[in-house]
Design a protein around this motif. Structure first.
Motif, PDB file in Angstrom:
ATOM      1  N   ASN B 126       0.879  -1.123   0.039  1.00 27.49           N
ATOM      2  CA  ASN B 126      -0.128   0.040  -0.029  1.00 27.49           C
ATOM      3  C   ASN B 126       0.869   1.390   0.087  1.00 27.49           C
ATOM      4  O   ASN B 126       0.897   1.968   0.931  1.00 27.49           O
ATOM      5  CB  ASN B 126      -1.118   0.012   1.211  1.00 27.49           C
ATOM      6  N   PRO B 127       1.612   1.410  -1.186  1.00 24.54           N
ATOM      7  CA  PRO B 127       2.497   2.677  -1.123  1.00 24.54           C
ATOM      8  C   PRO B 127       1.336   3.829  -1.132  1.00 24.54           C
ATOM      9  O   PRO B 127       0.291   3.805  -1.865  1.00 24.54           O
ATOM     10  CB  PRO B 127       3.146   2.529  -2.426  1.00 24.54           C
ATOM     11  N   PHE B 128       1.868   5.023  -0.643  1.00 23.56           N
ATOM     12  CA  PHE B 128       1.100   6.337  -0.779  1.00 23.56           C
ATOM     13  C   PHE B 128       1.242   6.709  -2.102  1.00 23.56           C
ATOM     14  O   PHE B 128       2.107   6.547  -2.824  1.00 23.56           O
ATOM     15  CB  PHE B 128       1.949   7.365   0.179  1.00 23.56           C
ATOM     16  N   PRO B 129       0.188   7.523  -2.662  1.00 26.22           N
ATOM     17  CA  PRO B 129       0.198   8.137  -4.142  1.00 26.22           C
ATOM     18  C   PRO B 129       1.202   9.146  -4.018  1.00 26.22           C
ATOM     19  O   PRO B 129       1.008  10.336  -4.331  1.00 26.22           O
ATOM     20  CB  PRO B 129      -1.040   8.331  -4.391  1.00 26.22           C
ATOM     21  N   LYS B 130       2.628   8.820  -3.578  1.00 26.18           N
ATOM     22  CA  LYS B 130       3.639   9.855  -3.641  1.00 26.18           C
ATOM     23  C   LYS B 130       4.676   9.396  -4.316  1.00 26.18           C
ATOM     24  O   LYS B 130       4.691   8.294  -4.601  1.00 26.18           O
ATOM     25  CB  LYS B 130       3.872  10.387  -2.202  1.00 26.18           C
ATOM     26  N   SER B 131       5.816  10.332  -4.473  1.00 27.01           N
ATOM     27  CA  SER B 131       6.998   9.749  -4.994  1.00 27.01           C
ATOM     28  C   SER B 131       7.722   8.787  -4.325  1.00 27.01           C
ATOM     29  O   SER B 131       7.377   8.660  -3.077  1.00 27.01           O
ATOM     30  CB  SER B 131       7.879  10.732  -5.283  1.00 27.01           C
ATOM     31  N   SER B 175       6.331   8.465  -9.183  1.00 21.82           N
ATOM     32  CA  SER B 175       5.378   7.652  -8.154  1.00 21.82           C
ATOM     33  C   SER B 175       5.856   6.461  -7.879  1.00 21.82           C
ATOM     34  O   SER B 175       6.207   5.386  -8.480  1.00 21.82           O
ATOM     35  CB  SER B 175       4.118   7.788  -8.940  1.00 21.82           C
ATOM     36  N   LEU B 177       3.655   4.504  -7.169  1.00 20.89           N
ATOM     37  CA  LEU B 177       2.426   3.500  -7.453  1.00 20.89           C
ATOM     38  C   LEU B 177       2.851   2.965  -8.923  1.00 20.89           C
ATOM     39  O   LEU B 177       2.159   2.049  -9.523  1.00 20.89           O
ATOM     40  CB  LEU B 177       1.014   4.304  -8.025  1.00 20.89           C
TER      41      LEU B 177
END
Ligand code: ATP
Ligand code: MG
Lengths: 296, 292
Positions: B126-131, B175, B177
């Protein structure tokens, strides 16, 4: 094992009979529905552009509103453009922060508590209130005491925008997957931190575009302004006091005039308003695309 | 990054011989300090008792595996160890959960403070929608670290630990993602390691990964266990035998008369004993593949 057995004939065409008929009928019905929706919209746009395009110019957008008998080439809608921009901007400044905070409360803090349910219910009710009632409401509680002003108009438009902003932001916050919140909590973040650094950034595109659509909607509203800004012909750069004017109410005031010049200025105002709404919607699209950058 | 290489190396891989024999007998005779002690812990979701009477001690610098059939409460127990279940409405814990001598569920204990020491890696990446960079720097920032040079250092070190650095060093600001499932899971591990937790809880971290990525993560676990205490839920029995020092086998206890079911801890012990010489017939049936 080398023997090649004859394959039975496979028929991959669409099956005949009632199933195909039904499929075709549904397809035709959908195209028809599309046409029914798009044709009136096309007519509206065509009429507004055809009647308004000839009068629109930079000077139309900035010149003062002349007397009704003035011919089409004289004056413009400057005060109304100014009024629409100031009143809508102020309404946005009131309704958007309040609405977004309300949605955050509903989704992140309130849970299924009584206050959250009450707010959600009131937002539902508020969307159903006719916009003229919003105008009357502000007229009674504000205008009767403090007089007509852009501020009063902004309150009325804000009342109209608030439930839209709450609901659209709430929907966007609901879409943020819980796994992201948990990831943040697991790193020792507080609830406020989770909300500000994970939930809001993940939902911000939708929140901004939803709010822009609410702004576009409010910019075109007439009824809430009728009892709140008075609709005068002079420009009033002070949005906080004194009667003001707006494009929507000018359309209303000019449309039923017998004078050709006034009618033409009404169409010009209509086209200006459509253009403003159009620009806001394009901005909403761009914002969505811009914030989707990290989403895939 | 502009800091010298040795800085990273010195915190990276400790002496390799100790890791190659994770099930060395000496470990069990003189285990490290207890990190967790749970006594008669029952966990409820509303009125449903998901887990009943779990008592087990988890030791420092060991890898403890939770195994058992689906629905027996492994995730539930794991999430109780860092108070993640506080986020589930209606979830409730009875009994004692002690972390390094302090009661986790005592009044006044802040779940925030607990989770800063006890990190968690989830089943689904569950990576954050960030870099990628901001994903790893997230935890340190939450903990008040904002100096760019320090963050650069932490990000690189954590990504190296999670064996992801070489694959992402040229795209740190792209990203998170955009990574493959296995890379995303390693990013999540790096993100957890970046806050230097005392304990890392992992809920089936390899269930979405191919054997190669799984192998990488298992190597990683062996490498980092000298500095962390790790609890891992797994459905993969080979994985439990490959990486863990101790294994807890959970099962579902059905009560047909009242039509209830609840998770119980059947047997807990050194991994080799659980797999080679189980005391309980249910453990035997499960580890030999006759049940579950
Ligand atoms: N949030 C929840 N609300 C209600 N019941 C839950 C919740 N989470 C888990 N349960 C129930 O608790 C029991 C134990 O679930 P848990 O997720 O701990 O099992 P598990 O051993 O991790 O299973 P799996 O191997 O499938 O992940 C199950 O019966 C499950 O339905
Ligand atoms: Mg589970």
């Amino acid at each position: 094992m080398a023997a090649v057995t004859a394959q039975p004939q496979v028929d991959l065409r669409e099956p005949k009979g009632w199933r195909r008929t039904r499929n075709r009928a549904a397809t035709v019905a959908m195209y028809l529905a599309f046409v029914v929706v798009i044709v009136p919209l096309g007519f509206v746009l065509y009429t507004v552009i055809a009647k308004g395009a000839s009068i629109i110019s930079w000077s139309f957008l900035t010149s003062p509103i002349p007397v009704n008998v003035a011919p089409p080439g004289v004056g413009g809608m400057g005060p109304a453009v100014l009024g629409t921009i100031e009143i809508t901007a102020l309404a946005t400044a009131i309704a958007v922060p309040l609405g977004v905070l309300g949605a955050i409360y509903l989704n992140e803090y309130g849970g299924r508590g009584p206050l959250a349910r009450f707010i959600a219910f009131m937002a539902d009710v508020m969307t159903g209130v006719p916009s003229i009632i919003m105008g009357l409401f502000i007229f009674t509680i504000w205008v009767l005491h403090f007089g007509y002003s852009g501020l009063a108009g902004a309150f009325a438009l804000g009342c109209l925008m608030l439930p839209i902003v709450i609901q659209s932001s709430h929907e966007m916050l609901k879409l943020v997957p819980n796994s992201l919140r948990e990831a943040s909590y697991a790193l020792g973040a507080t609830k406020a931190r989770v909300t500000v650094t994970v939930v809001l950034p993940a939902a911000i595109g939708g929140i901004v575009s939803g709010s822009l659509l609410a702004v576009a909607r409010a910019a075109g509203e007439t009824a809430p302004l009728l009892f709140t800004i008075l609709t005068v012909t002079t420009a009033n750069p002070n949005v906080f006091s004194g009667a003001n004017t707006a494009l929507s109410t000018e359309i209303f005031a000019n449309a039923d005039q017998p004078f050709l010049g006034a009618q033409a200025r009404g169409w010009g105002a209509a086209l200006t308003l459509v253009a403003i709404a159009f620009i806001l919607m394009i901005a909403a699209r761009l914002v969505t695309a811009r914030f989707a950058r990290y989403q895939h | 990054m502009d800091h010298p290489e040795p800085k990273v190396a010195e915190t990276e891989l400790p002496e390799p011989t100790a890791q190659q024999q994770p099930r060395e007998a000496a470990v069990f005779e003189r285990p490290g300090a207890e990190v967790f002690k749970t006594k008669n812990v029952s966990i409820y979701y509303g009125s449903f008792r998901a887990v009943t009477d779990v008592s087990l001690d988890i030791y420092e610098h060991e890898i403890t595996a939770f195994i058992g059939p689906s629905g027996c409460g492994k995730t539930t127990v794991l999430r109780t160890l860092n108070r993640m279940n506080d986020l589930v409405t209606g979830a409730r814990v009875e009994g004692d959960v002690e972390y390094r001598g302090a009661s986790l569920y005592a009044k006044g204990v802040s779940p925030i403070a607990v989770r800063r020491r006890i990190g968690m890696v989830f089943q689904k990446p569950n990576p954050f929608p960030k870099s990628i960079y901001d994903n790893v720097a997230y935890g340190p920032r939450v903990n008040g670290e904002h100096k760019k040079s320090r963050l650069d250092e932490i990000v690189e070190r954590s990504l190296r630990h999670a064996v992801l650095w070489d694959e992402v060093k040229d795209r740190l600001h792209k990203s998170g993602l955009g990574l493959s499932g296995g890379q995303a899971q390693r990013l999540c591990i790096a993100r957890t390691l970046a806050v230097e937790p005392d304990v890392v809880l992992m809920d089936e971290p390899c269930s979405a990964l191919d054997p190669i990525a799984t192998g990488r993560i298992e190597n990683l676990l062996r490498e980092i266990k000298s500095r962390y205490t790790i609890v891992i839920v797994t459905h993969n029995m080979q994985q439990a035998t490959r990486v863990s020092d101790r294994t807890a086998f959970y099962s579902v206890l059905r009560d047909d008369k009242n039509d209830t079911r609840t998770g119980v801890l059947v047997e807990y012990g050194p991994t080799r004993q659980i797999f080679e010489d189980p005391r309980d017939s249910r453990t035997q049936a499960y580890v030999t593949g006759r049940m579950g």
